[in-house]
Structure formats: C-alpha cells, structure tokens
Scaffold this motif. Structure first.
Motif, PDB file in Angstrom:
ATOM      1  N   GLY A  28       0.922  -1.056  -0.082  1.00  0.00           N
ATOM      2  CA  GLY A  28      -0.030  -0.069   0.032  1.00  0.00           C
ATOM      3  C   GLY A  28       0.741   1.231  -0.178  1.00  0.00           C
ATOM      4  O   GLY A  28       0.622   2.298  -0.451  1.00  0.00           O
ATOM      5  N   MET A  29       1.988   1.085   0.699  1.00  0.00           N
ATOM      6  CA  MET A  29       2.927   2.239   0.835  1.00  0.00           C
ATOM      7  C   MET A  29       3.373   2.591  -0.476  1.00  0.00           C
ATOM      8  O   MET A  29       3.560   3.865  -0.918  1.00  0.00           O
ATOM      9  CB  MET A  29       4.055   2.382   1.735  1.00  0.00           C
ATOM     10  CG  MET A  29       4.786   3.391   2.007  1.00  0.00           C
ATOM     11  SD  MET A  29       5.703   3.123   3.809  1.00  0.00           S
ATOM     12  CE  MET A  29       6.440   1.734   3.424  1.00  0.00           C
TER      13      MET A  29
ATOM     14  N   ALA B 154       2.067   9.543  -5.747  1.00  0.00           N
ATOM     15  CA  ALA B 154       2.679  10.666  -5.343  1.00  0.00           C
ATOM     16  C   ALA B 154       4.123  11.262  -6.387  1.00  0.00           C
ATOM     17  O   ALA B 154       3.953  12.533  -6.566  1.00  0.00           O
ATOM     18  CB  ALA B 154       3.392  10.712  -4.029  1.00  0.00           C
ATOM     19  N   THR B 155       4.497  10.378  -7.039  1.00  0.00           N
ATOM     20  CA  THR B 155       5.416  10.852  -8.013  1.00  0.00           C
ATOM     21  C   THR B 155       5.012  10.610  -9.590  1.00  0.00           C
ATOM     22  O   THR B 155       5.813  10.736 -10.374  1.00  0.00           O
ATOM     23  CB  THR B 155       6.559   9.939  -7.710  1.00  0.00           C
ATOM     24  OG1 THR B 155       6.318   8.416  -8.031  1.00  0.00           O
ATOM     25  CG2 THR B 155       7.377  10.094  -6.359  1.00  0.00           C
TER      26      THR B 155
ATOM     27  N   HIS C 156      -6.552  11.392  -5.885  1.00  0.00           N
ATOM     28  CA  HIS C 156      -6.774  10.564  -6.913  1.00  0.00           C
ATOM     29  C   HIS C 156      -6.471   9.083  -6.370  1.00  0.00           C
ATOM     30  O   HIS C 156      -7.073   8.266  -6.338  1.00  0.00           O
ATOM     31  CB  HIS C 156      -6.253  10.552  -8.290  1.00  0.00           C
ATOM     32  CG  HIS C 156      -6.529  11.882  -9.005  1.00  0.00           C
ATOM     33  ND1 HIS C 156      -6.266  12.583  -9.964  1.00  0.00           N
ATOM     34  CD2 HIS C 156      -7.876  12.626  -8.905  1.00  0.00           C
ATOM     35  CE1 HIS C 156      -6.584  13.492 -10.454  1.00  0.00           C
ATOM     36  NE2 HIS C 156      -7.713  13.589  -9.791  1.00  0.00           N
ATOM     37  N   GLY C 157      -5.283   9.034  -5.798  1.00  0.00           N
ATOM     38  CA  GLY C 157      -4.946   7.681  -5.520  1.00  0.00           C
ATOM     39  C   GLY C 157      -5.766   7.209  -4.086  1.00  0.00           C
ATOM     40  O   GLY C 157      -5.845   6.016  -4.002  1.00  0.00           O
ATOM     41  N   GLN C 158      -5.859   8.256  -3.018  1.00  0.00           N
ATOM     42  CA  GLN C 158      -6.707   7.824  -2.136  1.00  0.00           C
ATOM     43  C   GLN C 158      -8.055   7.343  -2.328  1.00  0.00           C
ATOM     44  O   GLN C 158      -8.654   6.263  -2.040  1.00  0.00           O
ATOM     45  CB  GLN C 158      -6.789   9.033  -0.901  1.00  0.00           C
ATOM     46  CG  GLN C 158      -7.061   8.483   0.538  1.00  0.00           C
ATOM     47  CD  GLN C 158      -6.280   7.619   0.994  1.00  0.00           C
ATOM     48  OE1 GLN C 158      -5.158   7.939   1.345  1.00  0.00           O
ATOM     49  NE2 GLN C 158      -6.744   6.355   1.378  1.00  0.00           N
ATOM     50  N   LEU C 159      -8.789   8.118  -3.431  1.00  0.00           N
ATOM     51  CA  LEU C 159      -9.809   7.797  -3.831  1.00  0.00           C
ATOM     52  C   LEU C 159     -10.072   6.327  -4.428  1.00  0.00           C
ATOM     53  O   LEU C 159     -10.997   5.497  -4.451  1.00  0.00           O
ATOM     54  CB  LEU C 159     -10.294   8.799  -4.799  1.00  0.00           C
ATOM     55  CG  LEU C 159     -12.011   8.736  -5.548  1.00  0.00           C
ATOM     56  CD1 LEU C 159     -12.930   8.508  -4.073  1.00  0.00           C
ATOM     57  CD2 LEU C 159     -12.271   9.660  -6.503  1.00  0.00           C
TER      58      LEU C 159
ATOM     59  N   GLY D  11       5.845   9.846   0.124  1.00  0.00           N
ATOM     60  CA  GLY D  11       6.370   9.160  -1.178  1.00  0.00           C
ATOM     61  C   GLY D  11       7.365  10.308  -1.854  1.00  0.00           C
ATOM     62  O   GLY D  11       8.281   9.603  -2.711  1.00  0.00           O
ATOM     63  N   THR D  12       7.014  11.475  -1.982  1.00  0.00           N
ATOM     64  CA  THR D  12       8.062  12.153  -2.841  1.00  0.00           C
ATOM     65  C   THR D  12       9.292  12.258  -1.991  1.00  0.00           C
ATOM     66  O   THR D  12      10.266  12.708  -2.691  1.00  0.00           O
ATOM     67  CB  THR D  12       7.193  13.695  -2.627  1.00  0.00           C
ATOM     68  OG1 THR D  12       6.942  14.152  -1.426  1.00  0.00           O
ATOM     69  CG2 THR D  12       5.979  13.800  -3.685  1.00  0.00           C
ATOM     70  N   LEU D  13       9.457  12.016  -0.897  1.00  0.00           N
ATOM     71  CA  LEU D  13      10.610  12.162  -0.153  1.00  0.00           C
ATOM     72  C   LEU D  13      11.445  10.705  -0.439  1.00  0.00           C
ATOM     73  O   LEU D  13      12.775  10.863  -0.202  1.00  0.00           O
ATOM     74  CB  LEU D  13      10.460  12.415   1.457  1.00  0.00           C
ATOM     75  CG  LEU D  13       9.515  13.513   2.090  1.00  0.00           C
ATOM     76  CD1 LEU D  13       9.483  13.236   3.369  1.00  0.00           C
ATOM     77  CD2 LEU D  13      10.293  14.500   1.744  1.00  0.00           C
TER      78      LEU D  13
END
Length: 251
Positions: A35-36, A43-44, A51-54, A168-170
């Motif tokens: 999931g992560m 995120a990238t 959108h991803g959470q939906l 995710g961007t980190l």
C-alpha cells in the motif's frame, strides 16, 4: 431471558468480528509495504494525491490500482484501462465461487458488502477458516468473521496508501527497495502449510508452472490461464479422490 439471549448474540458477533481481524494480522504486515508503494507511485506520478486515495477507497484492488495508475500516467484510453483491470481482477470470480456456499444464505446487502471487501488476503484467511472443523455458532456467525477480516484489510490499505502519498515524494525510489517481497513472503507462509494434500499440491505446482511458461502473454492473461489450470487440476484430483473413497466405502 430474551434480553440475555440478544446480548449473547451480540457478544458472539463482536467476538467473531474481532477474531477475523486478529487472524488477518499477518496479512496486514505483508500488505503494508504494498500500500505504501502504491501511494508513493501516485505521489510521484502526474496523478493528484487525492486520486490515489479515492482509488484505494473505491476500487480497493492492489494489482489493478498499480496497473491503472501506470496506464493513466501514460495517457492510455479509459476503455483499455477498464478492460485491463477487469482481466486482472477475474481471479476474484474464482474466490467468490469458492466462498459462495458459505454466504449464499445471506441477504443481498451482506453479499455485496463482503464481495467488495474480498481480496487475495481476505480470501486466504476466510477460506482457511472454513476448512477447519467449526462449531454451530462458528458456522452461524462466520460472515462476521469474514467482515472482520475484510474491514481490517480495508482499513490497513487506506492507512498505508495515505502514508505513501504523504511521504512518497521524499522517497521517490520506494518501489525499487524490495518492500513488495513482504507480500510474497506472507502468502508463502499461508499457502505452504495448506499443501499437505495431493489435490492442493498438484494445483499449486500446475499453476506455478504455467504462470512461468505463460508469463510473456499480454494483459496478465498468462497468470489468469495459470490460475484456471491450477483450479481445474485441483478440482479433477479432488473429484477423483472422492470417487475412489466412495468405491472403497462400497467395497
């Protein structure tokens, strides 16, 4: 006396709900990195975080979500995305067919809810539950066990999707860190102990062999074919074993 009976029934339902969630804990650990990674992928990508959470909230199908996110990022047409994810998710029809005898007596509302919550992990837990020798109460409230497992997996998937979206961007290379092997290890730990009988072992060997041989087919068709071959192999050997048992009993 009536109130005591109702309270006892509620306690049993709650107990089965919690038991289903508890038995799913190993699967939650395996699904967490998956999931992560999905959240980090979104995120990238050109997609917006919501959108991803939906997608996790409404689609709730890991493999299909990964494929859909990749296709969306490459500006693929919606029809192709729908058809591709449909093919990938056809395996859930096999899961549903296996569990149907245990939920056929439930109302449509219950079946729709459990159908939405049905995933690879929940199927493994619930199918294993029904393979045990169950008491009358365990059979009567088995759908609450199913619900507990499904809700645990659903909540877990939402939480780790959100973690991936936020961080995710980190870690833009998170999907290349090998975290997805946690899911493979979890499934191996559950599947291997169930291979103690010839039909299950033969089905696993047939499915694994054909999955390797047909891995070059597009749209995951090779995987679906391997699943079907494995199921048919297991069913054929189980039927043959039952027939041999009847002959032996008659003799």
């Amino acid at each position: 006396m009536k109130s005591v009976t109702v309270l006892s029934s509620r306690q049993q339902k709650t107990g089965m709900l919690l038991r289903g969630a508890r038995d799913t804990l190993p699967m939650l650990v395996g699904a967490a990195p998956f999931g992560m990674i999905f959240g980090a992928l979104v995120a990238t990508s050109p997609m917006l975080p919501w959108h991803g959470q939906l997608m996790s909230l409404t689609v709730y199908a890991g493999s299909s979500q990964f494929i859909a996110a990749g296709l969306v990022a490459s500006h693929t047409g919606m029809l192709v995305i729908w058809l591709t994810t449909l093919i990938v998710n056809l395996r859930h029809m096999l899961y549903a067919a296996t569990l149907l005898p245990h939920v056929a007596h439930l109302s449509s509302r219950w079946r729709w809810l459990l159908g939405f919550l049905l995933t690879d992990e929940t199927f493994a837990v619930v199918a294993g539950y029904h393979q045990r020798v169950l008491s009358a109460d365990e059979q009567r409230y088995a759908h609450w066990y199913f619900l507990g497992s499904g809700l645990a997996m659903y909540g877990n998937w939402q939480v780790w999707t959100l973690v991936g979206l936020l961080f995710g961007t980190l870690f833009p290379q998170l999907q290349n860190m090998g975290l997805d092997y946690a899911m493979v290890a979890t499934f191996l730990a559950i599947v291997v102990p169930q291979l103690s009988r010839i039909p299950q072992l033969a089905a696993a060997l047939a499915a694994g062999s054909f999955a390797y041989l047909l891995q070059g087919m597009p749209y995951k068709l090779g995987l679906m074919a391997a699943v079907l071959i494995g199921v048919l192999t297991g069913m054929a050997l189980s039927k043959r074993g039952a027939q041999d048992g009847q002959k032996g009993g008659a003799a």
